[in-house]
Design an enzyme around this catalytic site. Structure first.
Site, PDB file in Angstrom:
ATOM      1  CB  THR A  31      -0.885  -0.060   1.398  1.00 23.56           C
ATOM      2  OG1 THR A  31      -1.689  -1.342   1.230  1.00 23.56           O
ATOM      3  CG2 THR A  31      -1.844   1.375   1.266  1.00 23.56           C
ATOM      4  CB  VAL A  32       3.427   2.735   2.467  1.00 20.57           C
ATOM      5  CG1 VAL A  32       3.951   4.031   2.591  1.00 20.57           C
ATOM      6  CG2 VAL A  32       2.176   2.550   3.268  1.00 20.57           C
ATOM      7  CE  LYS A 124       2.071   1.473  11.925  1.00 20.10           C
ATOM      8  NZ  LYS A 124       1.068   2.250  11.101  1.00 20.10           N
ATOM      9  N   GLY A 206      -6.963   0.124   2.421  1.00 22.18           N
ATOM     10  CA  GLY A 206      -5.411  -0.015   2.728  1.00 22.18           C
ATOM     11  C   GLY A 206      -5.278   0.783   4.221  1.00 22.18           C
ATOM     12  CE  LYS A 224      -0.040   4.811  13.928  1.00 22.98           C
ATOM     13  NZ  LYS A 224      -1.442   4.719  13.189  1.00 22.98           N
TER      14      LYS A 224
HETATM   15  P1  NDP Z   1       1.566  -4.228   2.794  1.00 17.34           P
HETATM   16  O1  NDP Z   1       1.222  -5.142   3.513  1.00 17.34           O
HETATM   17  O2  NDP Z   1       0.566  -3.495   1.940  1.00 17.34           O
HETATM   18  O3  NDP Z   1       3.148  -4.167   2.243  1.00 17.34           O
HETATM   19  C1  NDP Z   1       4.149  -4.823   2.471  1.00 17.34           C
HETATM   20  C2  NDP Z   1       5.304  -4.998   1.597  1.00 17.34           C
HETATM   21  O4  NDP Z   1       6.085  -5.507   2.226  1.00 17.34           O
HETATM   22  C3  NDP Z   1       4.823  -5.893   0.183  1.00 17.34           C
HETATM   23  O5  NDP Z   1       5.175  -5.250  -0.886  1.00 17.34           O
HETATM   24  C4  NDP Z   1       5.455  -7.400   0.739  1.00 17.34           C
HETATM   25  O6  NDP Z   1       5.885  -8.006  -0.708  1.00 17.34           O
HETATM   26  C5  NDP Z   1       6.598  -6.592   1.564  1.00 17.34           C
HETATM   27  N1  NDP Z   1       7.551  -7.773   2.059  1.00 17.34           N
HETATM   28  C6  NDP Z   1       6.851  -8.574   3.120  1.00 17.34           C
HETATM   29  N2  NDP Z   1       7.778  -9.450   3.575  1.00 17.34           N
HETATM   30  C7  NDP Z   1       9.024  -9.040   2.898  1.00 17.34           C
HETATM   31  C8  NDP Z   1      10.215  -9.577   2.837  1.00 17.34           C
HETATM   32  N3  NDP Z   1      10.726 -10.689   3.714  1.00 17.34           N
HETATM   33  N4  NDP Z   1      11.298  -9.208   2.208  1.00 17.34           N
HETATM   34  C9  NDP Z   1      10.843  -7.861   1.200  1.00 17.34           C
HETATM   35  N5  NDP Z   1       9.804  -7.533   1.299  1.00 17.34           N
HETATM   36  C10 NDP Z   1       8.828  -8.126   1.949  1.00 17.34           C
HETATM   37  O7  NDP Z   1       1.974  -2.898   3.900  1.00 17.34           O
HETATM   38  P2  NDP Z   1       1.837  -1.374   4.145  1.00 17.34           P
HETATM   39  O8  NDP Z   1       2.475  -0.880   2.915  1.00 17.34           O
HETATM   40  O9  NDP Z   1       0.350  -1.111   4.405  1.00 17.34           O
HETATM   41  O10 NDP Z   1       2.527  -0.860   5.181  1.00 17.34           O
HETATM   42  C11 NDP Z   1       3.982  -1.032   5.304  1.00 17.34           C
HETATM   43  C12 NDP Z   1       4.544  -0.234   6.720  1.00 17.34           C
HETATM   44  O11 NDP Z   1       3.982   1.124   6.588  1.00 17.34           O
HETATM   45  C13 NDP Z   1       4.059  -0.966   7.790  1.00 17.34           C
HETATM   46  O12 NDP Z   1       5.279  -0.810   8.616  1.00 17.34           O
HETATM   47  C14 NDP Z   1       2.951  -0.030   8.280  1.00 17.34           C
HETATM   48  O13 NDP Z   1       2.746  -0.190   9.700  1.00 17.34           O
HETATM   49  C15 NDP Z   1       3.349   1.238   7.916  1.00 17.34           C
HETATM   50  N6  NDP Z   1       2.309   2.083   7.691  1.00 17.34           N
HETATM   51  C16 NDP Z   1       1.214   1.776   6.887  1.00 17.34           C
HETATM   52  C17 NDP Z   1       0.139   2.853   6.719  1.00 17.34           C
HETATM   53  C18 NDP Z   1      -0.891   2.445   5.962  1.00 17.34           C
HETATM   54  O14 NDP Z   1      -2.007   3.258   6.120  1.00 17.34           O
HETATM   55  N7  NDP Z   1      -1.166   1.464   5.306  1.00 17.34           N
HETATM   56  C19 NDP Z   1       0.294   4.125   7.395  1.00 17.34           C
HETATM   57  C20 NDP Z   1       1.379   4.319   8.024  1.00 17.34           C
HETATM   58  C21 NDP Z   1       2.397   3.487   8.237  1.00 17.34           C
HETATM   59  P3  NDP Z   1       4.717  -8.441  -1.548  1.00 17.34           P
HETATM   60  O15 NDP Z   1       4.087  -7.471  -2.202  1.00 17.34           O
HETATM   61  O16 NDP Z   1       5.670  -9.406  -2.072  1.00 17.34           O
HETATM   62  O17 NDP Z   1       3.676  -9.246  -0.587  1.00 17.34           O
HETATM   63  N1  HSE Z   2      -2.944   0.906  10.461  1.00 19.61           N
HETATM   64  C1  HSE Z   2      -2.935   2.139  10.845  1.00 19.61           C
HETATM   65  C2  HSE Z   2      -3.921   2.971  10.945  1.00 19.61           C
HETATM   66  C3  HSE Z   2      -2.132   2.846   9.624  1.00 19.61           C
HETATM   67  O1  HSE Z   2      -5.149   2.592  10.815  1.00 19.61           O
HETATM   68  O2  HSE Z   2      -3.821   4.213  11.512  1.00 19.61           O
HETATM   69  C4  HSE Z   2      -1.535   4.163   9.711  1.00 19.61           C
HETATM   70  O3  HSE Z   2      -0.445   4.038  10.684  1.00 19.61           O
END
Ligand code: NDP
Ligand code: HSE
Length: 450
Positions: A31-32, A124, A206, A224
């Site tokens: 997602t990010v 976080k 997401g 957080k």
């Molecule tokens: P997702 O689950 O959408 O994406 C995770 C990504 O990490 C995927 O691309 C996945 O690969 C990859 N991944 C998983 N395991 C491995 C590994 N062993 N080696 C390499 N790549 C790997 O997560 P988000 O994007 O939602 O979140 C990412 C981070 O951002 C988290 O720490 C979350 O807490 C933080 N965050 C998220 C927010 C949100 O609104 N979503 C807001 C603020 C912070 P693949 O695509 O192949 O599965």
């Molecule tokens: N899962 C988190 C939330 C993402 O819902 O606030 C943002 O940190």
């Protein structure tokens, strides 16, 4: 107070010079990560001007390469499931960690920092568990560790605490820091959507963590809160120090009852600096729990996945920050802000201000903190029951601010709102009430803490 200076390697942090490329590795394209890559590509010229040199994404690490093969934006990049070798590339200077989890990203981030690469992370859970170790590694290597996106996504609250309020004395930081639970509570209250449907929708959009238990049980907000308390009070507060209660016990009945009394239930994170009668700091506390917020309080109207944070500081007074607290693009905005900072330092030299937990205040148990309870119970409908139950509160030295009794089927419905009292005393009263011969059930206990 004895002086305790921020750690850090002595000396200059020279830059490589204007116009040079800054090599970046992106770990995670979910997602990010996908939004970060999109924005780097769309804003490349602006970013170059702001940084003083172009960003060159060297590669992207994912868990399943086959899933991403051929997706647009990845042409000419290394796409790998081996994050370690991507970090190790000589031409990677900044590592952006967007994988999530704790143990594996900890290893990756330490590997990067120890190799002299700056790190930007949105994680976080990782920062709240291991900030000390990560900060030390960044300080020893003389590189940056940025995590703006880790708290409240697009709202620049970490930078505000780290830089803008660095000269002030913060008393309290409170608010809504989890988008998923705010989305769920808002949907249940305004559209009557079920908890399960609202959670599924937040996941689809997401907002939720890979394991949404982290959201609904309050763990994400607790991480957080730990970060906010650490930054705000210059004291290391970890995830384990934060009292944490999520929204899974909140029922549709609780939400309807709150509406009747012109209140809204919100999941709040509260970080407080506690002082004695002389104003001297005795410690800090951080907690996360659902709370009843009066409908005329600004937090009550924070809807959908929005977040809002109040900061109370001695000189600045009361500040409120509001904005997108979750989702790919808002989070990517914060990640990019950090990336610009880290890349600028690679070009021009210097380091971002590191966190500085010099104050080292004790973390006070939640039981010792003053709070207020709203208790909803079903009691036997007999003469004198009210005064009998009121005695439970009086004997514990807790005064009541409101008592309301409503007829209901087999018994009477009693709603009691307390004045402020120590959390541990209020808990004991609830335990006693649950065993009282006239109490059929303690239906709900929700704090008032906005
Ligand atoms: P997702 O689950 O959408 O994406 C995770 C990504 O990490 C995927 O691309 C996945 O690969 C990859 N991944 C998983 N395991 C491995 C590994 N062993 N080696 C390499 N790549 C790997 O997560 P988000 O994007 O939602 O979140 C990412 C981070 O951002 C988290 O720490 C979350 O807490 C933080 N965050 C998220 C927010 C949100 O609104 N979503 C807001 C603020 C912070 P693949 O695509 O192949 O599965
Ligand atoms: N899962 C988190 C939330 C993402 O819902 O606030 C943002 O940190």
């Amino acid at each position: 107070m004895t002086a305790r200076y921020a750690e850090g390697r002595n000396g200059n942090y020279p830059g490589k010079g204007i116009g040079q490329e800054v090599g970046v590795a992106i770990l995670g394209k979910g997602t990010v990560g996908s939004e970060v890559l999109r924005l780097i590509s769309e804003f490349s010229e602006n970013l170059e001007n702001r940084i003083g040199g172009p960003i060159a994404v060297r590669g992207v690490a994912v868990s399943d390469v086959s899933k991403h093969q051929g997706s647009p934006g990845l042409e000419n990049l290394q796409l790998t499931d081996d994050a370690r070798s991507l970090i190790d590339r000589d031409d990677v200077e900044v590592v952006v960690e967007l994988i999530g989890g704790i143990d594996y990203p900890r290893e990756l981030v330490l590997q990067a920092l120890n190799a002299g690469k700056s790190v930007v992370t949105a994680n976080k859970a990782l920062v709240a568990a291991h900030a000390d170790e990560l900060s030390r590694a960044a300080n020893e290597a003389g590189v940056d560790l940025y995590y703006e996106a880790a708290v409240a996504a697009a709202i620049p609250v970490v930078g505000m605490l780290r830089r803008s309020l660095a000269g002030d004395q913060i008393q309290r930081i409170s608010g809504i820091v989890n988008g998923t639970t705010n989305f769920i509570l808002d949907a249940m209250a305004t559209t009557g959507m079920s908890y399960e449907d609202a959670l599924a929708e937040a996941t689809r959009l997401g907002y939720a963590e890979a394991d949404p238990t982290a959201d609904v049980e309050g763990h994400d907000a607790a991480s957080k809160a730990a970060i906010l308390a650490s930054m705000g009070f210059h004291t290391r507060v970890t995830y384990d120090d934060v009292y944490c209660e999520g929204i899974t016990k909140i029922t549709a009945d609780d939400i309807a009852a709150a509406r009747q009394s012109n209140e809204t239930i919100k999941l709040l994170a509260i970080c407080e600096r506690l002082v004695d009668d002389t104003g001297a700091t005795t410690g800090v506390n951080a907690r996360v729990h659902p709370a009843l917020v009066p409908n005329d309080h600004p937090l009550a109207s924070v809807d959908k996945s929005y977040n809002a944070i109040f900061v109370e500081a001695e000189a600045a007074g009361r500040l409120m920050f509001y904005g997108n607290g979750a989702g790919g693009a808002p989070t990517a905005s914060a990640v990019l802000g950090d990336l610009v900072g880290a890349a600028r330092n690679k070009i021009h030299g210097g380091r971002a201000p590191a966190d500085n937990p010099y104050a080292d205040y004790p973390v006070v148990e939640f039981g010792e903190v003053l709070t207020r309870y709203h208790i909803n119970m079903t009691v036997n409908d007999r003469v004198g029951v009210l005064s009998d139950l009121a005695r439970e509160f009086a004997e514990a030295g807790v005064s009541l601010s409101a008592v309301r009794q409503e007829e209901s089927g087999d018994g009477a419905h009693l709603i009691v709102v307390t004045h402020e009292a120590a959390e541990k005393d209020l808990r004991r009263i609830v335990e006693n009430l649950s065993e009282h011969r006239d109490v059929q059930a303690v239906d709900s206990v929700i704090r008032l803490d906005a």
